[in-house]
Design an enzyme around this catalytic site. Sequence first.
Site, PDB file in Angstrom:
ATOM      1  N   TYR A  11     -80.732  28.224  90.832  1.00  0.00           N
ATOM      2  CA  TYR A  11     -79.813  29.329  90.539  1.00  0.00           C
ATOM      3  C   TYR A  11     -78.677  28.882  89.603  1.00  0.00           C
ATOM      4  CZ  TYR A  11     -75.963  32.596  91.537  1.00  0.00           C
ATOM      5  OH  TYR A  11     -74.903  33.454  91.439  1.00  0.00           O
ATOM      6  N   ILE A  12     -77.911  27.918  90.024  1.00  0.00           N
ATOM      7  CA  ILE A  12     -76.799  27.497  89.168  1.00  0.00           C
ATOM      8  C   ILE A  12     -77.325  26.627  88.017  1.00  0.00           C
ATOM      9  CG2 ILE A  12     -74.580  26.264  89.085  1.00  0.00           C
ATOM     10  CD1 ILE A  12     -74.162  27.214  92.009  1.00  0.00           C
ATOM     11  N   ALA A  73     -79.400  19.306  92.533  1.00  0.00           N
ATOM     12  CA  ALA A  73     -80.688  19.384  93.241  1.00  0.00           C
ATOM     13  C   ALA A  73     -80.545  19.251  94.758  1.00  0.00           C
ATOM     14  CB  ALA A  73     -81.632  18.313  92.699  1.00  0.00           C
ATOM     15  N   ALA A  74     -79.451  19.724  95.300  1.00  0.00           N
ATOM     16  CA  ALA A  74     -79.274  19.593  96.759  1.00  0.00           C
ATOM     17  C   ALA A  74     -79.776  20.834  97.495  1.00  0.00           C
ATOM     18  CB  ALA A  74     -77.804  19.365  97.069  1.00  0.00           C
ATOM     19  N   ASN A  91     -82.663  14.719 101.597  1.00  0.00           N
ATOM     20  CA  ASN A  91     -82.585  15.296 100.250  1.00  0.00           C
ATOM     21  C   ASN A  91     -81.210  15.082  99.599  1.00  0.00           C
ATOM     22  OD1 ASN A  91     -84.410  17.277  98.546  1.00  0.00           O
ATOM     23  ND2 ASN A  91     -82.267  17.768  98.212  1.00  0.00           N
ATOM     24  N   SER A 116     -68.850  21.450  96.741  1.00  0.00           N
ATOM     25  CA  SER A 116     -68.677  22.751  97.365  1.00  0.00           C
ATOM     26  C   SER A 116     -67.359  22.835  98.117  1.00  0.00           C
ATOM     27  CB  SER A 116     -69.826  22.962  98.354  1.00  0.00           C
ATOM     28  OG  SER A 116     -69.544  24.030  99.216  1.00  0.00           O
ATOM     29  N   TYR A 140     -74.170  20.346 105.882  1.00  0.00           N
ATOM     30  CA  TYR A 140     -74.241  20.562 104.427  1.00  0.00           C
ATOM     31  C   TYR A 140     -72.948  20.091 103.749  1.00  0.00           C
ATOM     32  CZ  TYR A 140     -73.561  23.372 100.193  1.00  0.00           C
ATOM     33  OH  TYR A 140     -73.259  23.791  98.925  1.00  0.00           O
ATOM     34  N   LYS A 144     -72.010  16.882 100.993  1.00  0.00           N
ATOM     35  CA  LYS A 144     -71.274  17.016  99.726  1.00  0.00           C
ATOM     36  C   LYS A 144     -70.119  16.020  99.698  1.00  0.00           C
ATOM     37  CE  LYS A 144     -73.628  20.339  97.846  1.00  0.00           C
ATOM     38  NZ  LYS A 144     -74.350  20.163  96.585  1.00  0.00           N
ATOM     39  N   PHE A 168     -66.493  27.506  94.840  1.00  0.00           N
ATOM     40  CA  PHE A 168     -66.237  28.434  95.941  1.00  0.00           C
ATOM     41  C   PHE A 168     -67.469  29.342  96.024  1.00  0.00           C
ATOM     42  CE2 PHE A 168     -62.147  27.449  97.908  1.00  0.00           C
ATOM     43  CZ  PHE A 168     -61.962  26.238  97.266  1.00  0.00           C
ATOM     44  N   LEU A 189     -74.004  36.527 100.666  1.00  0.00           N
ATOM     45  CA  LEU A 189     -73.693  37.955 100.713  1.00  0.00           C
ATOM     46  C   LEU A 189     -74.275  38.756  99.536  1.00  0.00           C
ATOM     47  CD1 LEU A 189     -72.174  40.244 102.157  1.00  0.00           C
ATOM     48  CD2 LEU A 189     -70.167  39.662 100.774  1.00  0.00           C
TER      49      LEU A 189
HETATM   50  C1  UD1 Z   1     -71.013  29.107 102.273  1.00  0.00           C
HETATM   51  C2  UD1 Z   1     -70.299  27.803 102.085  1.00  0.00           C
HETATM   52  C3  UD1 Z   1     -70.249  27.423 100.656  1.00  0.00           C
HETATM   53  C4  UD1 Z   1     -71.656  27.281 100.175  1.00  0.00           C
HETATM   54  C5  UD1 Z   1     -72.318  28.613 100.323  1.00  0.00           C
HETATM   55  C6  UD1 Z   1     -73.757  28.393  99.875  1.00  0.00           C
HETATM   56  C7  UD1 Z   1     -68.576  27.290 103.700  1.00  0.00           C
HETATM   57  C8  UD1 Z   1     -67.149  27.466 104.075  1.00  0.00           C
HETATM   58  N1  UD1 Z   1     -68.959  27.923 102.579  1.00  0.00           N
HETATM   59  O1  UD1 Z   1     -70.167  30.129 101.760  1.00  0.00           O
HETATM   60  O2  UD1 Z   1     -69.608  26.196 100.468  1.00  0.00           O
HETATM   61  O3  UD1 Z   1     -71.666  26.849  98.848  1.00  0.00           O
HETATM   62  O4  UD1 Z   1     -72.275  29.041 101.682  1.00  0.00           O
HETATM   63  O5  UD1 Z   1     -74.695  28.677 100.808  1.00  0.00           O
HETATM   64  O6  UD1 Z   1     -69.345  26.651 104.377  1.00  0.00           O
HETATM   65  N2  UD1 Z   1     -71.585  37.776 105.030  1.00  0.00           N
HETATM   66  C9  UD1 Z   1     -71.908  38.913 105.749  1.00  0.00           C
HETATM   67  N3  UD1 Z   1     -73.221  39.222 105.893  1.00  0.00           N
HETATM   68  C10 UD1 Z   1     -74.230  38.493 105.349  1.00  0.00           C
HETATM   69  C11 UD1 Z   1     -73.883  37.336 104.609  1.00  0.00           C
HETATM   70  C12 UD1 Z   1     -72.557  37.011 104.477  1.00  0.00           C
HETATM   71  O7  UD1 Z   1     -71.036  39.608 106.279  1.00  0.00           O
HETATM   72  O8  UD1 Z   1     -75.396  38.842 105.523  1.00  0.00           O
HETATM   73  C13 UD1 Z   1     -70.175  37.430 104.866  1.00  0.00           C
HETATM   74  C14 UD1 Z   1     -69.813  36.087 105.474  1.00  0.00           C
HETATM   75  O9  UD1 Z   1     -69.385  36.239 106.783  1.00  0.00           O
HETATM   76  C15 UD1 Z   1     -68.695  35.640 104.534  1.00  0.00           C
HETATM   77  C16 UD1 Z   1     -69.029  36.277 103.201  1.00  0.00           C
HETATM   78  O10 UD1 Z   1     -69.939  37.317 103.491  1.00  0.00           O
HETATM   79  O11 UD1 Z   1     -67.475  36.170 104.970  1.00  0.00           O
HETATM   80  C17 UD1 Z   1     -69.668  35.308 102.228  1.00  0.00           C
HETATM   81  O12 UD1 Z   1     -70.729  34.645 102.889  1.00  0.00           O
HETATM   82  P1  UD1 Z   1     -71.768  33.695 102.135  1.00  0.00           P
HETATM   83  O13 UD1 Z   1     -72.226  34.360 100.897  1.00  0.00           O
HETATM   84  O14 UD1 Z   1     -72.794  33.282 103.130  1.00  0.00           O
HETATM   85  O15 UD1 Z   1     -70.891  32.455 101.671  1.00  0.00           O
HETATM   86  P2  UD1 Z   1     -69.923  31.479 102.520  1.00  0.00           P
HETATM   87  O16 UD1 Z   1     -70.347  31.360 103.916  1.00  0.00           O
HETATM   88  O17 UD1 Z   1     -68.526  31.942 102.248  1.00  0.00           O
END
Ligand code: UD1
Length: 316
Positions: A11-12, A73-74, A91, A116, A140, A144, A168, A189
């Site tokens: 992706y990135i 590649a992680a 990995n 990260s 994870y 990092k 982020f 998300l």
């Molecule tokens: C996490 C990691 C980040 C990593 C990323 C990649 C931490 C603090 N952050 O980000 O370093 O690079 O994953 O996998 O560990 N959400 C929902 N419903 C969903 C999915 C997500 O409500 O189905 C909400 C989550 O609660 C969060 C926000 O959306 O508040 C973003 O979530 P997500 O996209 O999973 O990223 P992070 O958890 O913030």
Amino acid sequence: MKVLVIGGAGYIGSHVVKALLADHADVTVYDDLSSGHKINLFPAAHFVEGNILDYGQLEKTMRQGFEAVVHLAAKKAVGESMINPELYAENNLLGAVHILNAMAQNNVKALVFSSSAAVYGMPEYLPVDEKHPLNPISFYGFTKQETERLMDWYDRLKGIKYTALRYFNAAGYDASGAIKGRDRHPQNLLPIIKEVVDGKRQYLSVFGNDYETRDGTCIRDYVHVSDLADAHVSAIKRLLAGRPSGIFNLGTSQGVSVKEVIDATERIIGKPLPVRFEEHRLGDPAVLVAASDLAESELGWKPRYTLIDDIIRTEL
Ligand code: UD1
């Protein structure tokens, strides 16, 4: 500029390759296609299909006189890392050792690494700058942090200069539509919202609406993947110009809530998004926002995408 992009079909990584090619770099991608996609490969880049755990092939690939390596590649699923730490140890930790050893063996002196915000764990203050204590709460995030420490030793002992970019919340896709391969099992998300919009999922589960935030949902710092990609190009050039190793946050410094992401999506698609509110997800901080001043002063980096609507539009 001759660059090896390890994980360049992901992706990135694919966005980094695109940005490097636009900058007229000579790019080789090394990728095992375990999560990356063949359709993400650019014909202008050379491609070697290989795994970072295969030291022989990695080292042989490294013999081509590269000036810099980008390591993306992680494995990146936070939840999976807690269930299967062995996979992440192998990995992400052993893989990083292999990359550094192959670089040392072939005298490659510049490494840009995808780190990260997960290295910080629960934020003790906001916005989170690079001096914030490192207390990862996922395996994870630990991998990092350890890779950053490893790179620091190889800098001191082997003269390999590194830049760790602490992303982020990476989001969005190349606006020209050049990159089509999507994550196979999205956990984040925006890709999940995309699946709901496409009808591949019935609804979006929102993990909590009673956080102490302006609307009760978690706040994150969503940064566009093409902006992230540009930071890699700047980071390589900075290292090749002889600047020291460094660690930089990459975020927009703007917090956006899950509810605001949903509202923006609904504005774009012109209809309601099916949503269900659920329990908190383990390990989710209420708010996570970056201070990215260092990236601006050291890399001359400023994200072009500052509006969540614009980021989401490129995702959908
Ligand atoms: C996490 C990691 C980040 C990593 C990323 C990649 C931490 C603090 N952050 O980000 O370093 O690079 O994953 O996998 O560990 N959400 C929902 N419903 C969903 C999915 C997500 O409500 O189905 C909400 C989550 O609660 C969060 C926000 O959306 O508040 C973003 O979530 P997500 O996209 O999973 O990223 P992070 O958890 O913030």
